[in-house]
Structure formats: structure tokens, C-alpha cells
Enzyme design. Structure first.
Site, PDB file in Angstrom:
ATOM      1  N   ASP A  72      42.005  50.640  42.763  1.00  0.00           N
ATOM      2  CA  ASP A  72      43.147  50.799  43.844  1.00  0.00           C
ATOM      3  C   ASP A  72      43.486  49.424  44.471  1.00  0.00           C
ATOM      4  OD1 ASP A  72      40.933  49.118  45.263  1.00  0.00           O
ATOM      5  OD2 ASP A  72      41.518  50.344  47.375  1.00  0.00           O
ATOM      6  N   ASP A  73      44.559  49.702  45.095  1.00  0.00           N
ATOM      7  CA  ASP A  73      45.331  48.353  45.700  1.00  0.00           C
ATOM      8  C   ASP A  73      45.572  48.609  47.239  1.00  0.00           C
ATOM      9  OD1 ASP A  73      45.837  45.712  45.810  1.00  0.00           O
ATOM     10  OD2 ASP A  73      48.018  46.230  45.749  1.00  0.00           O
TER      11      ASP A  73
END
EC number: 3.6.1.67
Length: 195
Positions: A72-73
Site C-alpha cells: 500500500d501507499d
């Protein structure tokens, strides 16, 4: 069906949070270092959450092609400071508050301004060196005037979801998870997988 996801990050706190979220949704997750030695991820871009999430997922997928790799970011966006933070949240806050209290910093940063925030997460799923799904989640709310709550740490002690009066850290776990930007991204991803 219970999936086993490999989480592509070095961040121990992020791994723990994603494991908890996956468990809440009756899935399983574990950090990639249970399968591989520590890796040097390519530098993150400043282009988009999605590009960063894809790059991290693909990087580990190249080494574990049969596994379901998620990465994820996330970033913080403040309407009071358009163009600040976002994709570069971690880098910018690390420069602005090298060894300080991020919560205290944000509380005072928005004094006399809009206290609204948006936390965004994009999560990528890679299998066999291909990104197969992208999940998105966000949380909107206001920044409290002081830390409150003991049920969580970090920003959860100052983030009040829109329509609520409690910080995330004052909520019980099921309620808190329903609001978390990262949990919403995971749920969006699982919905696309039919889970």
C-alpha cells in the site's frame, strides 16, 4: 475462502495493522520477511499512491511469483495546506519533525485554520509479476485539539472521523476498523476478489 497475503513493507506497525485488518475480514497476512531476507525496495515516486503501491507489490512478486503480494501507499491531505503532504507525507513530515511528536505538530499546524483532513490509501495486489487488483480507501474528518484515547496509537489519537465525536483511539476495535483508510482499501480489494 481464506487468502494468505504477503505484505510488502518493512514497516512493522503497518504489517501489524494490515494483519489485524485482514484477520477482521477473515483473511490472513504476514510480512514478506517471513519468506525472504530483508529487501531494498526501489525509491518511491512522487507521482501517485497507486504507482508506489504497484511498484512495491511487483518488486516482491518478482521474488515470490506464486504468492498473493499486497502493498500500500498512504498519505495525509490537509485542505488548509493544498499541495502539501499527500504522496510525500512520510518524507515531508520526517523532515519537518525529525524526532518530534507528529500529533502535537499537526494539532498546532492547523490552529486557526481548517482542521479537516483526508487520509488516503491505495493497495495493490500482485500475483505472478502482475498487478491484478487495486483497492482504494479514504477517511475524512477533523484533527482534534489534543490527543485522546488509548485503544490505538499514532494519528488515531487525533483523528476524528466525519460525523463522529470520538477519535479513532477512543473507539472499540470493530468500530475503529470500519473507519480506517487502510481497512477501507483492504475491504475494497477483497470486495473485488469476491471475498
Amino acid at each position: 475462502m481464506k487468502n494468505n497475503f504477503i505484505i510488502a513493507t518493512h514497516n512493522i506497525h503497518k504489517i501489524k495493522e494490515i494483519e489485524t485488518i485482514l484477520n477482521f475480514y477473515r483473511q490472513h497476512g504476514e510480512g514478506y520477511r517471513k519468506k525472504l531476507p530483508q529487501q531494498a525496495f526501489p525509491p518511491e515516486s512522487t507521482v501517485s499512491y497507486e504507482e508506489n503501491a504497484k511498484e512495491k507489490a511487483l518488486f516482491i512478486s518478482q521474488q515470490l511469483p506464486a504468492a498473493k503480494i499486497i502493498a500500500d501507499d498512504s498519505g495525509l491531505e490537509l485542505p488548509a495546506f493544498p499541495g502539501r503532504y499527500g504522496v510525500q507525507t512520510a518524507r515531508e513530515l520526517a523532515q519537518e519533525v525529525p524526532d518530534g511528536d507528529l500529533n502535537d505538530y499537526l494539532i498546532h499546524l492547523v490552529d486557526g485554520k481548517s482542521r479537516q483532513f483526508i487520509m488516503k490509501t491505495t493497495i495493490a495486489l500482485a500475483i505472478n509479476n502482475q498487478v491484478v487488483k487495486i483497492g482504494h480507501g479514504q477517511l475524512k474528518g477533523t484533527i482534534a485539539h489534543a490527543e485522546r484515547g488509548v485503544n490505538a496509537t499514532g494519528f488515531d489519537r487525533i483523528f476524528i472521523p466525519a460525523g463522529e465525536s470520538q477519535t479513532l483511539a477512543e473507539m472499540d476495535q470493530p468500530t475503529r476498523i470500519s473507519y480506517l483508510h487502510r481497512a477501507r482499501a483492504v475491504k475494497n480489494l477483497l470486495d473485488q476478489l469476491g471475498e
